[in-house]
Motif scaffolding. Structure first.
Motif, PDB file in Angstrom:
ATOM      1  N   ALA A   1      -2.743  16.600  13.779  1.00 32.21           N
ATOM      2  CA  ALA A   1      -1.608  15.912  13.156  1.00 32.21           C
ATOM      3  C   ALA A   1      -0.365  16.796  13.158  1.00 32.21           C
ATOM      4  O   ALA A   1       0.744  16.318  13.434  1.00 32.21           O
ATOM      5  N   ALA A   2      -0.539  18.085  12.875  1.00 33.64           N
ATOM      6  CA  ALA A   2       0.613  18.992  12.840  1.00 33.64           C
ATOM      7  C   ALA A   2       1.247  19.148  14.212  1.00 33.64           C
ATOM      8  O   ALA A   2       2.481  19.150  14.342  1.00 33.64           O
TER       9      ALA A   2
ATOM     10  N   LEU B   1       3.044  15.955  15.153  1.00 30.64           N
ATOM     11  CA  LEU B   1       4.270  15.871  14.369  1.00 30.64           C
ATOM     12  C   LEU B   1       5.324  16.836  14.898  1.00 30.64           C
ATOM     13  O   LEU B   1       6.505  16.499  15.001  1.00 30.64           O
TER      14      LEU B   1
ATOM     15  N   GLY C   1       6.976  15.533  17.927  1.00 25.78           N
ATOM     16  CA  GLY C   1       7.720  14.298  17.718  1.00 25.78           C
ATOM     17  C   GLY C   1       7.034  13.064  18.245  1.00 25.78           C
ATOM     18  O   GLY C   1       7.685  12.079  18.572  1.00 25.78           O
TER      19      GLY C   1
ATOM     20  N   PHE D   1       4.951  11.117  16.563  1.00 27.03           N
ATOM     21  CA  PHE D   1       4.763  10.099  15.527  1.00 27.03           C
ATOM     22  C   PHE D   1       5.989   9.238  15.296  1.00 27.03           C
ATOM     23  O   PHE D   1       5.914   8.231  14.626  1.00 27.03           O
ATOM     24  N   TYR D   2       7.118   9.599  15.826  1.00 25.37           N
ATOM     25  CA  TYR D   2       8.338   8.894  15.474  1.00 25.37           C
ATOM     26  C   TYR D   2       8.538   7.592  16.228  1.00 25.37           C
ATOM     27  O   TYR D   2       9.343   6.771  15.823  1.00 25.37           O
TER      28      TYR D   2
ATOM     29  N   LEU E   1      -0.918   5.854  13.942  1.00 27.18           N
ATOM     30  CA  LEU E   1      -0.975   7.265  13.580  1.00 27.18           C
ATOM     31  C   LEU E   1      -2.416   7.766  13.568  1.00 27.18           C
ATOM     32  O   LEU E   1      -2.733   8.825  14.103  1.00 27.18           O
TER      33      LEU E   1
END
Length: 86
Positions: free
Chosen positions: A63-64, A67, A70, A72-73, A81
Protein backbone atom coordinates in the motif's frame (compact mmCIF):
# COMPACT_ATOMS: atom_id res chain seq x y z
CA UNK A 1 8.69 -3.80 -7.63
CA UNK A 2 6.58 -5.45 -10.25
CA UNK A 3 5.38 -3.97 -13.49
CA UNK A 4 2.09 -2.21 -13.96
CA UNK A 5 0.54 -5.39 -15.29
CA UNK A 6 1.18 -7.19 -12.00
CA UNK A 7 -0.60 -4.80 -9.65
CA UNK A 8 -3.23 -3.91 -12.25
CA UNK A 9 -4.11 -7.60 -12.53
CA UNK A 10 -6.08 -7.34 -9.28
CA UNK A 11 -8.73 -5.33 -11.11
CA UNK A 12 -9.33 -8.03 -13.72
CA UNK A 13 -9.07 -11.25 -11.73
CA UNK A 14 -12.30 -12.60 -10.33
CA UNK A 15 -12.67 -11.35 -6.75
CA UNK A 16 -13.25 -14.88 -5.41
CA UNK A 17 -10.01 -16.09 -6.96
CA UNK A 18 -8.15 -13.13 -5.53
CA UNK A 19 -9.61 -13.84 -2.08
CA UNK A 20 -8.64 -17.51 -2.41
CA UNK A 21 -5.10 -16.50 -3.33
CA UNK A 22 -4.87 -14.24 -0.27
CA UNK A 23 -6.27 -16.94 2.03
CA UNK A 24 -3.95 -19.66 0.68
CA UNK A 25 -0.97 -17.37 1.14
CA UNK A 26 -1.22 -17.55 4.94
CA UNK A 27 -0.56 -21.33 5.25
CA UNK A 28 2.35 -20.93 2.84
CA UNK A 29 3.83 -18.21 5.04
CA UNK A 30 3.22 -20.41 8.10
CA UNK A 31 5.17 -23.29 6.54
CA UNK A 32 7.98 -20.98 5.50
CA UNK A 33 8.23 -19.53 9.01
CA UNK A 34 8.15 -23.01 10.52
CA UNK A 35 10.74 -24.61 8.22
CA UNK A 36 13.17 -21.93 7.09
CA UNK A 37 12.44 -18.87 9.21
CA UNK A 38 15.08 -16.47 10.48
CA UNK A 39 14.81 -17.70 14.05
CA UNK A 40 14.53 -21.08 15.74
CA UNK A 41 10.79 -21.57 16.27
CA UNK A 42 9.63 -24.11 18.81
CA UNK A 43 5.86 -23.73 18.72
CA UNK A 44 3.14 -23.31 16.16
CA UNK A 45 1.92 -20.11 17.77
CA UNK A 46 5.30 -18.49 17.15
CA UNK A 47 5.20 -19.60 13.52
CA UNK A 48 1.64 -18.31 13.15
CA UNK A 49 2.63 -14.98 14.73
CA UNK A 50 5.56 -14.66 12.32
CA UNK A 51 3.36 -15.55 9.34
CA UNK A 52 0.70 -12.98 10.27
CA UNK A 53 3.40 -10.37 10.84
CA UNK A 54 4.94 -11.08 7.43
CA UNK A 55 1.52 -10.93 5.77
CA UNK A 56 0.68 -7.63 7.45
CA UNK A 57 4.03 -6.13 6.51
CA UNK A 58 3.54 -7.21 2.92
CA UNK A 59 0.14 -5.50 2.78
CA UNK A 60 1.45 -2.33 4.43
CA UNK A 61 4.51 -2.06 2.20
CA UNK A 62 2.45 -2.74 -0.93
CA UNK A 63 0.00 0.00 0.00
CA UNK A 64 2.81 2.43 0.84
CA UNK A 65 4.65 1.83 -2.45
CA UNK A 66 1.49 2.16 -4.52
CA UNK A 67 0.63 5.35 -2.64
CA UNK A 68 4.15 6.68 -3.15
CA UNK A 69 3.97 6.05 -6.89
CA UNK A 70 0.56 7.71 -7.12
CA UNK A 71 -1.28 4.62 -8.27
CA UNK A 72 -4.26 5.15 -5.95
CA UNK A 73 -5.27 8.53 -7.29
CA UNK A 74 -6.82 7.38 -10.55
CA UNK A 75 -9.62 5.20 -9.12
CA UNK A 76 -10.67 5.92 -5.55
CA UNK A 77 -13.19 3.16 -4.91
CA UNK A 78 -12.55 0.83 -1.99
CA UNK A 79 -12.80 -2.32 -4.08
CA UNK A 80 -10.21 -1.03 -6.56
CA UNK A 81 -7.82 -0.08 -3.76
CA UNK A 82 -8.10 -3.50 -2.13
CA UNK A 83 -7.73 -5.29 -5.47
CA UNK A 84 -4.57 -3.37 -6.35
CA UNK A 85 -3.00 -4.05 -2.96
CA UNK A 86 -3.92 -7.74 -3.10
Amino acid sequence: LMTMEMWFLGLYVNSWRLLLLCILNLPLLFLLARRIGFENIHSRTQALRDAITAYGLGIAVSAAVLLLFGIFYDQLTTSNLIAKIA
